[in-house]
Design an enzyme around this catalytic site. Structure first.
Site, PDB file in Angstrom:
ATOM      1  N   CYS A   1      62.620 -25.729  24.884  1.00  0.00           N
ATOM      2  CA  CYS A   1      61.740 -26.324  23.884  1.00  0.00           C
ATOM      3  C   CYS A   1      61.515 -27.799  24.187  1.00  0.00           C
ATOM      4  O   CYS A   1      62.431 -28.527  24.522  1.00  0.00           O
ATOM      5  CB  CYS A   1      62.347 -26.168  22.493  1.00  0.00           C
ATOM      6  SG  CYS A   1      62.572 -24.465  21.996  1.00  0.00           S
TER       7      CYS A   1
ATOM      8  N   GLU B   1      55.678 -26.409  19.418  1.00  0.00           N
ATOM      9  CA  GLU B   1      55.886 -25.204  20.195  1.00  0.00           C
ATOM     10  C   GLU B   1      56.940 -24.328  19.560  1.00  0.00           C
ATOM     11  O   GLU B   1      57.805 -24.791  18.815  1.00  0.00           O
ATOM     12  CB  GLU B   1      56.311 -25.565  21.621  1.00  0.00           C
ATOM     13  CG  GLU B   1      57.541 -26.408  21.648  1.00  0.00           C
ATOM     14  CD  GLU B   1      57.803 -26.989  23.023  1.00  0.00           C
ATOM     15  OE1 GLU B   1      58.954 -27.362  23.263  1.00  0.00           O
ATOM     16  OE2 GLU B   1      56.868 -27.065  23.825  1.00  0.00           O
TER      17      GLU B   1
END
Length: 384
Positions: free
Chosen positions: A357, A103
């Protein structure tokens, strides 16, 4: 059939060009042409065979057969794009050629607002991209969702750069922080190569707008300034004493606190730059006044900025609790007032989209596998 390499994998491109007798000076031109029409790049990349001659004209003829046989303009694809409700954060779930997911998070700020009351400031809108360097992470920090995944693999330098390519299609990226999935200094050679691509043509990011975050890989810190001068270093310290660090960050056993501080002292002497210290506030673990004094004494000879990070537990299974606002403020006052250490409290962004994250990719993986798992938030999305 062997997997294709990314056209943004600088080392592989140079090696193959040199073997074929093609000048490596063509490589930045290829990148520039690919970026010039990024929508066309994305559409063509989905086709069975990318039309290199059309996308990058005027190359020596031998270059095209090499590119077709060895490289793809992009080896990754954007699987999901999620915007936060306040439109300040966009999270990209990126599928690699291997089928694994990583990501990247884009955080947007208006630098004219927020710090000095109603007084306008020079500046404007800017975007910071939080990049992943590994699939999973072997550090195992107990407050981090990525740590629950374990280590899967390193990203290639091209896969790291491709996160910037994907993000640049959506927003103009001004800053890059290596604070996504993984420990960047555990993927050192790919990290160095990717950053060198980012600061070179055609990306031309300023080194002072790139930040690398580490839990404290001592041997890598010792050579970082020589390989990547001018970058920002952020250290996930999270505790002022070795025993507490080991409790919440098992990997800290391999990196004794005093040896880490010696390495940071040497780094600062060489770089003459401030170091960013990340410190997650965990109720009753590392947030008492005594811990603030310990941290102040540990850092008082350094030029640092300490960023206090409010812990945001997800679900009821978290073994940690959030420090109260009063405790966080008191901690900050000790560092500022007693030790004159610049100290900020992190603004949380993108919480409604698992903006820290490590959360989106874990939840996506769990959904694919059919598992219902509660995960902890990763806090590596430092706003610098």
């Amino acid at each position: 059939m062997a997997a294709f390499r990314s056209a943004f994998d600088a080392g592989e491109m140079r090696t193959e060009f040199e073997k074929a007798g093609i000048k490596s000076t063509f490589i930045p031109f290829i990148w520039k042409q690919l970026l010039h029409d990024s929508n066309n790049l994305l559409n063509q990349n989905m086709a069975s065979e990318f039309q290199w001659e059309k996308a990058v004209p005027s190359l020596p003829s031998a270059t095209y057969s090499l590119l077709r046989s060895k490289f793809k303009p992009l080896t990754s694809t954007v699987n999901t794009v999620v915007d936060s409700s306040d439109q300040t954060t966009t999270k990209l779930l990126i599928k690699l050629q291997s089928g694994a997911f990583v990501e990247a998070v884009i955080m947007r700020y208006d630098s004219r607002l927020g710090k000095y009351g109603d007084k306008p400031r020079p500046g404007g809108l800017r975007s910071t991209l939080c990049i992943s360097s590994q699939v999973g992470c072997k550090m195992g920090c107990r407050f981090c969702a990525t740590g629950t995944m374990g280590y899967k693999s390193n990203l290639t330098s091209g896969e790291i750069v491709e996160q910037l390519v994907h993000a640049s299609r959506l927003f103009q990226i001004r800053n890059v922080v290596f604070m996504g999935m993984g420990e960047p200094l555990n993927n050192y050679s790919a990290l160095v190569e990717a950053v060198r691509v980012m600061i070179g043509s055609p990306f031309l990011l300023s080194p002072k707008r790139i930040t690398i975050s580490t839990v404290g890989i001592i041997h890598a810190i010792s050579k970082l300034h020589g390989d990547l001068p001018g970058l920002n270093l952020a250290v996930s310290l999270h505790a002022p004493a070795q025993d507490i660090r080991c409790q919440i960050m098992p990997a800290a056993r391999a990196f004794p606190l005093q040896k880490l501080m010696d390495a940071l002292q040497e780094y600062q002497q060489k770089s003459q730059q401030k170091i960013f210290i990340e410190y997650i506030m965990l109720d009753g673990v590392n947030d008492e006044e005594q811990h603030a004094h310990q941290l102040g004494k540990l850092l008082e000879t350094f030029l640092v900025v300490v960023n206090l990070i409010p812990f945001n537990p997800i679900g009821s299974s978290s073994q940690f609790k959030t420090s109260s606002d009063e405790k966080v403020s008191a901690f900050q006052q000790v560092l500022r007032g007693t030790y004159n250490i610049r100290t900020t409290i992190r603004k949380q962004m993108g919480q409604d989209i698992s903006g820290a994250c490590g959360q989106l990719v874990v939840s996506q993986t769990n959904r694919i596998s059919g598992k219902q798992t509660t995960v902890l938030p990763d806090i590596e999305d430092l706003h610098l």
